[in-house]
Scaffold this active site. Sequence first.
Site, short mmCIF file in Angstrom:
data_model
loop_
_atom_site.label_atom_id
_atom_site.label_comp_id
_atom_site.label_asym_id
_atom_site.label_seq_id
_atom_site.Cartn_x
_atom_site.Cartn_y
_atom_site.Cartn_z
N PRO A 154 0.46 -1.28 -0.09
CA PRO A 154 0.07 -0.43 -0.17
C PRO A 154 0.65 1.12 0.00
O PRO A 154 1.58 1.37 0.99
CB PRO A 154 -0.68 0.18 1.14
N CYS A 155 0.43 2.14 -0.83
CA CYS A 155 1.23 3.73 -0.74
C CYS A 155 0.90 4.68 -0.46
O CYS A 155 1.56 5.69 -0.61
CB CYS A 155 1.42 3.60 -2.75
N GLN A 156 -0.63 4.33 0.23
CA GLN A 156 -0.42 5.54 0.64
C GLN A 156 0.32 6.49 1.74
O GLN A 156 0.48 8.00 2.26
CB GLN A 156 -1.94 5.35 1.41
N PHE A 165 3.20 7.30 1.63
CA PHE A 165 4.49 8.19 0.70
C PHE A 165 3.79 8.43 0.05
O PHE A 165 4.21 9.54 -1.10
CB PHE A 165 5.62 6.75 0.70
N ASN A 188 5.51 0.85 -6.21
CA ASN A 188 4.97 2.40 -5.59
C ASN A 188 4.75 3.28 -6.01
O ASN A 188 5.23 4.48 -7.06
CB ASN A 188 5.44 2.62 -4.15
#
Length: 355
Positions: free
Chosen positions: A81-83, A85, A121
């Site tokens: 999950p990229c949230q 960053f 990502n």
Amino acid sequence: MYDNGPVALDLFCGSGAVSLGLKQAGFNVVGAVDYEVGACRTYRANHPAVRLIEKDIKKVDPNEFSDLIPEGLDLLVICAPCQPFSSQNRAKSSADKRAGLLDEAKKFITRYEPRIVFLENVPGLASTSIFGEFTEWLHREFGYQVGEPMRINAADSGVPQRRMRMILVATKGVVLRDALNIMLHPKVTVGDVIGDLPVPPIGRSEDLEDPLHFARRHSALNLERLKHIPLNGGGRSSLPARLRLACHKNAKSSAFSDTYGRMSLADVAPTLTTGCTDITRGRFAHPVQNRAITLREAARIQSFPDDYIFHGNANQIAMQIGNAVPPRMMFNIALSMMAALQPLSNSSVAIDAES
């Protein structure tokens, strides 16, 4: 060894977009991990032969896939999950529990020592200590040749969307003989992928010909706003003062400036998010019709084929679409990894995901 394609595992698989792109490029995806119930239901509908472990990756034992990988793992894909960053995350914190998910991939690398480790990502991840520690660990502990993080735009890979991502490839015992297949592809526009769709009905119902192609019910006020937004790329700056939100009336305000904006048929779309069918969440209004884009239109902009099955309510499906890695982008990248894994005498692969 490659009768069924190089063997791949897909961590943080979501609704299956990465697995789709890998399969289109010839990979044999044997296993996947995710814990989100709706996304896992969608994944199973489209990839029934893949062993999907539906639970928190912290509780997954890599040996749960060992019987499927008797001759070694060729590719491990990590799309955590990229949230934490993301540049859109205004509450970034190293305390975000999701930030440590990248380290959960280490136990899979330790168990299988895949020939290629692929990481995707947001670009912001590359500047974090978490990323630096992870790449240093790959080289120090296992001797991986770790490439430089690459910043790419999905629009350069034939996806009708401006979507900036970061990718990293680490290899062991194989060499990428050509650059990752992300060089400029012919531009695909919003009009190219949604221009043939009919005007959708308003509201979701059981008798829809296409279960994803329906328009949201907008308030009378938002419909009035849309009537004032110029076609093909217009924005909220064209709204008369009486229709502007109080927080938008300051001419210098640029916060979330894409809200209430229209896409353009002649250009790529902006980055789709989990709110991609909500005009209050971004530039997600249809180019020429007074409505937000439909789930079908969002799926096409993300490069999902029309026969891809999505499960869940409208908000859950929008989240699955917005969170996805565009399958077309993944396909193009996977071609180069496939070529590196194949014997030199048999390195040609198809370049058309539609074939």
